[in-house]
Design an enzyme around this catalytic site. Structure first.
Site, PDB file in Angstrom:
ATOM      1  N   ARG A 119       0.990  -1.076  -0.271  1.00 31.88           N
ATOM      2  CA  ARG A 119      -0.029  -0.089   0.277  1.00 31.88           C
ATOM      3  C   ARG A 119       0.942   1.369   0.075  1.00 31.88           C
ATOM      4  O   ARG A 119       1.714   1.365   1.008  1.00 31.88           O
ATOM      5  CB  ARG A 119      -0.470  -0.160   1.242  1.00 31.88           C
ATOM      6  CG  ARG A 119      -2.109  -0.747   1.334  1.00 31.88           C
ATOM      7  CD  ARG A 119      -3.128  -0.625   2.302  1.00 31.88           C
ATOM      8  NE  ARG A 119      -2.562  -0.333   3.538  1.00 31.88           N
ATOM      9  CZ  ARG A 119      -3.256   0.125   4.331  1.00 31.88           C
ATOM     10  NH1 ARG A 119      -4.864   0.088   4.504  1.00 31.88           N
ATOM     11  NH2 ARG A 119      -3.029   0.560   6.314  1.00 31.88           N
ATOM     12  N   ASP A 138       0.315  -3.741  12.318  1.00 28.35           N
ATOM     13  CA  ASP A 138       0.643  -4.537  10.918  1.00 28.35           C
ATOM     14  C   ASP A 138       0.740  -5.752  10.995  1.00 28.35           C
ATOM     15  O   ASP A 138       1.761  -6.375  11.602  1.00 28.35           O
ATOM     16  CB  ASP A 138       1.841  -3.173  10.772  1.00 28.35           C
ATOM     17  CG  ASP A 138       2.604  -3.493   8.753  1.00 28.35           C
ATOM     18  OD1 ASP A 138       2.363  -2.469   8.654  1.00 28.35           O
ATOM     19  OD2 ASP A 138       2.493  -4.267   8.475  1.00 28.35           O
ATOM     20  N   THR A 153      -1.414   6.993  -0.659  1.00 26.66           N
ATOM     21  CA  THR A 153      -2.286   7.514  -1.301  1.00 26.66           C
ATOM     22  C   THR A 153      -3.546   5.748  -0.716  1.00 26.66           C
ATOM     23  O   THR A 153      -4.744   6.012  -0.720  1.00 26.66           O
ATOM     24  CB  THR A 153      -2.892   6.874  -2.314  1.00 26.66           C
ATOM     25  OG1 THR A 153      -2.054   5.596  -2.866  1.00 26.66           O
ATOM     26  CG2 THR A 153      -1.716   7.889  -3.571  1.00 26.66           C
ATOM     27  N   ASP A 171       4.260  -6.556   9.786  1.00 22.62           N
ATOM     28  CA  ASP A 171       5.217  -6.215  10.957  1.00 22.62           C
ATOM     29  C   ASP A 171       5.779  -7.577  11.451  1.00 22.62           C
ATOM     30  O   ASP A 171       6.526  -7.939  12.424  1.00 22.62           O
ATOM     31  CB  ASP A 171       5.291  -5.003  11.572  1.00 22.62           C
ATOM     32  CG  ASP A 171       5.919  -4.256  10.053  1.00 22.62           C
ATOM     33  OD1 ASP A 171       6.474  -3.870   9.389  1.00 22.62           O
ATOM     34  OD2 ASP A 171       5.558  -2.692  10.357  1.00 22.62           O
TER      35      ASP A 171
HETATM   36  C1  PRP Z   1      -1.387  -5.159   4.260  1.00 20.81           C
HETATM   37  C2  PRP Z   1      -2.343  -6.298   4.359  1.00 20.81           C
HETATM   38  C3  PRP Z   1      -2.816  -6.102   3.195  1.00 20.81           C
HETATM   39  C4  PRP Z   1      -3.448  -4.515   2.919  1.00 20.81           C
HETATM   40  C5  PRP Z   1      -4.063  -4.544   3.405  1.00 20.81           C
HETATM   41  O1  PRP Z   1      -0.572  -5.399   3.413  1.00 20.81           O
HETATM   42  O2  PRP Z   1      -1.231  -7.112   4.167  1.00 20.81           O
HETATM   43  O3  PRP Z   1      -2.182  -6.658   1.372  1.00 20.81           O
HETATM   44  O4  PRP Z   1      -2.301  -4.414   4.003  1.00 20.81           O
HETATM   45  O5  PRP Z   1      -3.963  -3.086   3.210  1.00 20.81           O
HETATM   46  P1  PRP Z   1      -5.406  -2.799   1.933  1.00 20.81           P
HETATM   47  O6  PRP Z   1      -7.240  -3.442   3.154  1.00 20.81           O
HETATM   48  O7  PRP Z   1      -5.968  -0.907   2.389  1.00 20.81           O
HETATM   49  O8  PRP Z   1      -4.612  -2.188   1.074  1.00 20.81           O
HETATM   50  P2  PRP Z   1       0.895  -4.304   3.359  1.00 20.81           P
HETATM   51  O9  PRP Z   1       0.842  -2.892   2.580  1.00 20.81           O
HETATM   52  O10 PRP Z   1       1.426  -3.101   4.509  1.00 20.81           O
HETATM   53  O11 PRP Z   1       1.934  -4.358   2.938  1.00 20.81           O
HETATM   54  P3  PRP Z   1       3.093  -6.174   3.862  1.00 20.81           P
HETATM   55  O12 PRP Z   1       1.963  -7.126   3.544  1.00 20.81           O
HETATM   56  O13 PRP Z   1       4.425  -5.987   2.554  1.00 20.81           O
HETATM   57  O14 PRP Z   1       3.148  -5.851   4.879  1.00 20.81           O
HETATM   58  N1  URA Z   2      -2.312  -3.791   7.384  1.00 19.09           N
HETATM   59  C1  URA Z   2      -1.986  -4.530   8.417  1.00 19.09           C
HETATM   60  O1  URA Z   2      -1.256  -5.080   8.379  1.00 19.09           O
HETATM   61  N2  URA Z   2      -3.110  -4.117   9.327  1.00 19.09           N
HETATM   62  C2  URA Z   2      -3.784  -3.466   9.221  1.00 19.09           C
HETATM   63  O2  URA Z   2      -4.827  -2.650  10.282  1.00 19.09           O
HETATM   64  C3  URA Z   2      -4.535  -2.405   8.173  1.00 19.09           C
HETATM   65  C4  URA Z   2      -3.660  -2.755   6.905  1.00 19.09           C
END
Ligand code: PRP
Ligand code: URA
Length: 209
Positions: A104, A200, A108, A203
């Site tokens: 993400r 997160d 944005t 993380d």
């Molecule tokens: C997190 C999660 C989803 C996304 C959800 O990933 O694992 O993929 O956010 O958010 P959304 O519904 O608003 O799109 P992130 O983008 O943090 O990446 P990561 O898995 O690499 O930490």
């Molecule tokens: N991605 C995450 O990992 N946690 C949230 O709560 C939203 C998006």
């Protein structure tokens, strides 16, 4: 309109409680996410079609069932979706696994694609898209769009925790895709995080910040 299934099995709910807790460290978090994913896979595959077979037991012939027709593929959204794949593969070890890399944009909140590797026989399979968090729904909606552009027709989405906003976005964009979650939470905060959620997911799984 697609259906939303909240998987309220006591074992799923019990484990989700410890996944949410800020006192749970990465090792236990990873183990619990894998365990819940396996239990969720059990529910998500409840409608797989069966066909009749006969097997010989040491005592006679038994009329039995085996899964028929389409086979399954898992598509985790990188990176947090990876945390659920091992558990799901424990239930369906023969499933193929594709990967879609999305993150993400922190400004944005829209998904940016950086990786994609999918099985070649995708269109013959039922696809289960996996991501622990369905927040704005941008990532899941984009991943599903991407799979549909490649001819996939049969898709389900499986997430640990969803916000109402994310469910609405996926349902609006993909009314044919049923959604399986362990919990629907209250809302998103100003940073697009699910409240109360679990923080997160990536993380917490991988010990990054
Ligand atoms: C997190 C999660 C989803 C996304 C959800 O990933 O694992 O993929 O956010 O958010 P959304 O519904 O608003 O799109 P992130 O983008 O943090 O990446 P990561 O898995 O690499 O930490
Ligand atoms: N991605 C995450 O990992 N946690 C949230 O709560 C939203 C998006």
């Amino acid at each position: 309109m697609s259906q939303v299934f909240v998987l309220d099995h006591p074992m799923i709910q019990h484990k989700l409680t410890y996944i949410r807790s800020e006192e749970t460290g990465p090792k236990e978090f990873r183990e619990l996410v894998e365990e819940v994913a396996m239990l969720m896979a059990y529910e998500v595959t409840r409608d797989l079609p069966l066909e009749d077979v006969v097997v010989k037991t040491p005592v006679g012939e038994a009329k039995c069932k085996v899964i028929s027709g389409r086979k399954v593929a898992f598509v985790p959204i990188l990176r947090a979706g990876l945390g659920m794949v091992g558990g799901m593969l424990k239930l369906i070890p023969a499933a193929k696994v594709g990967h879609i890399g999305l993150y993400r944009d922190p400004e944005t909140l829209e998904p940016v694609e950086y990786y994609c590797k999918l099985p070649t026989d995708l269109t013959e399979r039922e696809l289960i898209v996996i991501d622990p968090m369905l927040a704005t729904g941008g990532s899941a909606a984009a991943a599903i769009r991407f799979l549909k552009e490649r001819g996939v027709k049969n898709i389900k989405l499986t997430c640990l925790i969803a916000a109402p906003e994310g469910i609405k976005r996926v349902q609006d964009e993909h009314p044919d895709v049923n959604i399986y979650v362990a919990a629907v939470d209250e809302k998103l905060n100003d940073h697009g995080y699910i409240v109360p959620g679990l923080g997160d997911a990536g993380d917490r799984l991988f010990g990054t910040k």
